[in-house]
Design a protein around this motif. Structure first.
Motif, mmCIF file in Angstrom:
data_model
loop_
_atom_site.group_PDB
_atom_site.id
_atom_site.type_symbol
_atom_site.label_atom_id
_atom_site.label_comp_id
_atom_site.label_asym_id
_atom_site.label_seq_id
_atom_site.Cartn_x
_atom_site.Cartn_y
_atom_site.Cartn_z
ATOM 1 N N TYR A 1 0.849 -1.199 0.000
ATOM 2 C CA TYR A 1 0.000 0.000 0.000
ATOM 3 C C TYR A 1 0.887 1.252 0.000
ATOM 4 C CZ TYR A 1 -4.221 -2.672 1.425
ATOM 5 O OH TYR A 1 -5.288 -3.534 1.502
ATOM 6 N N LEU B 1 -12.745 -8.074 -5.576
ATOM 7 C CA LEU B 1 -11.963 -6.844 -5.603
ATOM 8 C C LEU B 1 -12.688 -5.732 -6.346
ATOM 9 C CD1 LEU B 1 -9.274 -5.975 -4.456
ATOM 10 C CD2 LEU B 1 -8.189 -6.585 -6.607
ATOM 11 N N HIS C 1 -11.379 -15.355 -2.594
ATOM 12 C CA HIS C 1 -10.973 -14.013 -3.015
ATOM 13 C C HIS C 1 -10.874 -13.984 -4.537
ATOM 14 C CE1 HIS C 1 -9.572 -13.749 1.211
ATOM 15 N NE2 HIS C 1 -9.718 -12.447 1.055
ATOM 16 N N ALA D 1 -8.572 -10.187 -8.807
ATOM 17 C CA ALA D 1 -7.311 -9.458 -8.899
ATOM 18 C C ALA D 1 -6.566 -9.861 -10.162
ATOM 19 C CB ALA D 1 -6.447 -9.745 -7.679
ATOM 20 N N ASP E 1 -10.781 -1.100 0.991
ATOM 21 C CA ASP E 1 -10.832 -0.921 2.444
ATOM 22 C C ASP E 1 -10.508 0.515 2.840
ATOM 23 O OD1 ASP E 1 -8.144 -1.089 1.838
ATOM 24 O OD2 ASP E 1 -7.730 -2.793 3.134
ATOM 25 N N ARG F 1 -2.950 -9.778 -11.378
ATOM 26 C CA ARG F 1 -1.719 -9.633 -10.615
ATOM 27 C C ARG F 1 -0.482 -9.412 -11.488
ATOM 28 N NH1 ARG F 1 -2.848 -11.198 -5.298
ATOM 29 N NH2 ARG F 1 -4.841 -12.298 -5.070
ATOM 30 N N ASP G 1 -5.644 -8.404 6.636
ATOM 31 C CA ASP G 1 -5.091 -8.774 5.317
ATOM 32 C C ASP G 1 -3.724 -8.128 5.128
ATOM 33 O OD1 ASP G 1 -5.089 -10.043 2.844
ATOM 34 O OD2 ASP G 1 -6.045 -8.372 1.821
ATOM 35 N N SER G 2 -2.929 -8.099 6.184
ATOM 36 C CA SER G 2 -1.712 -7.291 6.187
ATOM 37 C C SER G 2 -0.486 -8.110 6.567
ATOM 38 C CB SER G 2 -1.882 -6.135 7.169
ATOM 39 O OG SER G 2 -0.682 -5.425 7.329
ATOM 40 N N ASN H 1 3.800 -9.661 -4.898
ATOM 41 C CA ASN H 1 3.231 -8.850 -3.811
ATOM 42 C C ASN H 1 3.959 -7.518 -3.659
ATOM 43 O OD1 ASN H 1 1.383 -10.996 -3.045
ATOM 44 N ND2 ASN H 1 3.159 -12.016 -2.139
ATOM 45 N N TRP I 1 -12.436 -5.280 0.579
ATOM 46 C CA TRP I 1 -11.130 -5.923 0.449
ATOM 47 C C TRP I 1 -10.148 -5.091 -0.382
ATOM 48 C CZ3 TRP I 1 -10.175 -9.938 -3.858
ATOM 49 C CH2 TRP I 1 -8.888 -10.484 -3.755
ATOM 50 N N TRP I 2 -8.929 -4.937 0.149
ATOM 51 C CA TRP I 2 -7.769 -4.453 -0.582
ATOM 52 C C TRP I 2 -7.960 -3.033 -1.123
ATOM 53 C CZ3 TRP I 2 -5.065 -8.196 -4.578
ATOM 54 C CH2 TRP I 2 -3.786 -7.714 -4.876
#
Length: 468
Positions: free
Chosen positions: A60, A350, A296, A299, A384, A301, A411-412, A314, A380-381
């Motif tokens: 983030y 998402l 989930h 996404a 949030d 990615r 979720d961290s 990530n 989510w993500w």
């Protein structure tokens, strides 16, 4: 004008203030989905500086820095930690309206007793003050968790993990916060990835089962799943590009498994068939063990190849997949429901446009003596934030029973991300307080207080069957 982030931050009515301060704020935290490293908890990691704690794995924050034109050297590269913090501090004031601005200052307030706003003007003073405090034993990984009033943490773990650190923590009388594994078998159902064949070899090694076909693949996974359950696992999790339902016969699936084990590339349709059959298998096994299933979706990615090559997975280069959540998920749930093998399920998309889709799917599969058996996960993500959480809560309340909601998760990968629960609770209380003050719900604090306490903590404890 309201003061910046005072005790009534985000609380706009008297009812909201009462609900938060008297009911939500005192409740413990149950972090049923996060990406903390159990090794760091077991070894009670002490962080050298605020950069390690804040920027070490927080994509983030990395996205904010990239958006401010910061060179990758100061984000995931080899710049000095002080330089990285300076670069982040320069960028943060421009994040007006971004939840990261609120989260960072909540973290400074709650863990470091710093009530100044971080900027280019005072970054060095704050950097030094945080680092001085981080030298104290009470700022270790375990103590940060306890300081946050956390009672239980579920990490995210692969079927091949030996869970040694979970065992170590369970046997340690000096740490009373439960740290449980959560089953995440993504690699076992990704035949399209180059690493698949090697992963299956690892799975065969740890399970002691030679994997040659669909039956032996299932046998190996069941053995590992039971091992996870023996070590306290109550939750499973799947990260999928989007919902798919392309069932085939067991014999056809066997052909696909053998083909992938030989290293042959599956077509897109065959890959969807493979994933569907794996998910049906997993769902049935979860139901048999009373495990909750998290899905989930949505996404896309690793979009920036240059960053991926230098920083790996990530790294904050993901986006919303426009395919997102589809009605095929209802077909998947129905296939399990048809035979009485639908586990407790939590759906996350998402794409915020899918809130109503999820809300209406939930109502199709409730029952079986379980309150809120099928849940919409918290925003989510990329959702949030204040508006995302408000939209998710509003949609869920409009289409289902908000009072059964299992609430927030971090979720961290950060040990100081728990103020996100506070952030969520403030938004929740403001939403409910607005209904009361607008005459849309009675001012009965026996009911209101219980709803807030349940969403904050109790519902999740009951839903997952934790022994706390």
């Amino acid at each position: 004008m309201k003061a910046f982030m005072d005790q009534d931050f985000l609380l706009t009515t008297q009812t909201a203030k009462k609900l938060f301060h008297e009911y939500a704020e005192p409740m413990p935290v149950l972090d049923y989905h996060c990406h903390l490293d159990p090794k760091e908890i077991a070894e009670d990691r002490q962080f050298r500086n605020i950069t390690e704690l804040w920027l070490g794995g927080d994509h983030y924050k990395w996205r904010i820095m990239r958006s401010d034109g910061v060179d990758e050297k100061y984000i995931t590269g080899d710049a000095e930690d002080e330089e990285k913090f300076h670069a982040f501090a320069k960028a943060l004031p421009r994040a007006i309206g971004n939840p990261m601005y609120h989260w960072c200052h909540l973290e400074l307030q709650r863990y470091f007793d710093i009530h100044e706003t971080l900027s280019e003007k005072n970054w060095k003073e704050i950097y030094d003050k945080c680092n001085e405090k981080l030298k104290k034993p009470e700022m270790s990984a375990r103590n940060l968790i306890k300081m946050s009033n956390v009672t239980l943490v579920c990490t995210t773990d692969d079927p091949v993990d030996d869970l040694r650190y979970h065992k170590q923590l369970r046997e340690d009388p000096g740490f009373d916060v439960q740290v449980l594994p959560a089953w995440r078998p993504d690699m076992a159902m990704c035949p399209e990835k180059e690493e698949f064949a090697e992963y299956i070899r690892k799975l065969a090694d740890v399970s002691g089962i030679e994997i040659t076909d669909f039956d032996t693949l299932k046998e190996a996974l069941i053995k590992r799943l039971d091992y996870f359950v023996e070590n306290g696992c109550r939750i499973t999790d799947h990260g999928l590009d989007y919902a798919q339902y392309r069932p085939v016969s067991e014999n056809q699936m066997d052909v696909l498994v053998k083909k992938s084990l030989r290293g042959e590339k599956l077509s897109l349709e065959e890959t969807l068939q493979f994933k569907t059959m794996m998910m049906l298998f997993f769902g049935r096994e979860y139901a048999a063990r009373n495990l909750a299933m998290q899905l989930h979706y949505g996404a896309k990615r690793e979009n920036n190849e240059r960053v991926y090559e230098s920083a790996g997975a990530n790294a904050g280069i993901d986006c919303i997949n426009e395919k997102g959540f589809t009605a095929e998920a209802a077909d998947f749930l129905n296939a399990l429901c048809r035979t009485g093998e639908l586990p407790k399920t939590i759906l996350y998309s998402l794409n915020p446009a899918d809130n109503a889709v999820i809300g209406t799917i939930l109502g199709c599969f409730q029952g079986d003596g379980v309150r809120g058996k099928i849940q919409q996960g918290s925003a989510w993500w990329f959702n949030d934030h204040k508006s995302g959480m408000t939209e998710q809560i509003t949609s869920l309340a409009s289409l289902g029973l908000l009072g059964n909601f299992i609430g927030m998760l971090t979720d961290s990968r950060s040990f100081v991300s728990y103020p996100r629960h506070e952030y969520f609770r403030r938004i929740l209380c403001d939403f409910i307080g607005g209904l009361v003050e607008n005459g849309e719900y009675p001012e009965d604090y026996d009911i209101l207080g219980k709803i807030v306490e349940d969403i904050s903590y109790n519902n999740a404890v009951i839903y997952f069957g934790f022994n706390i």
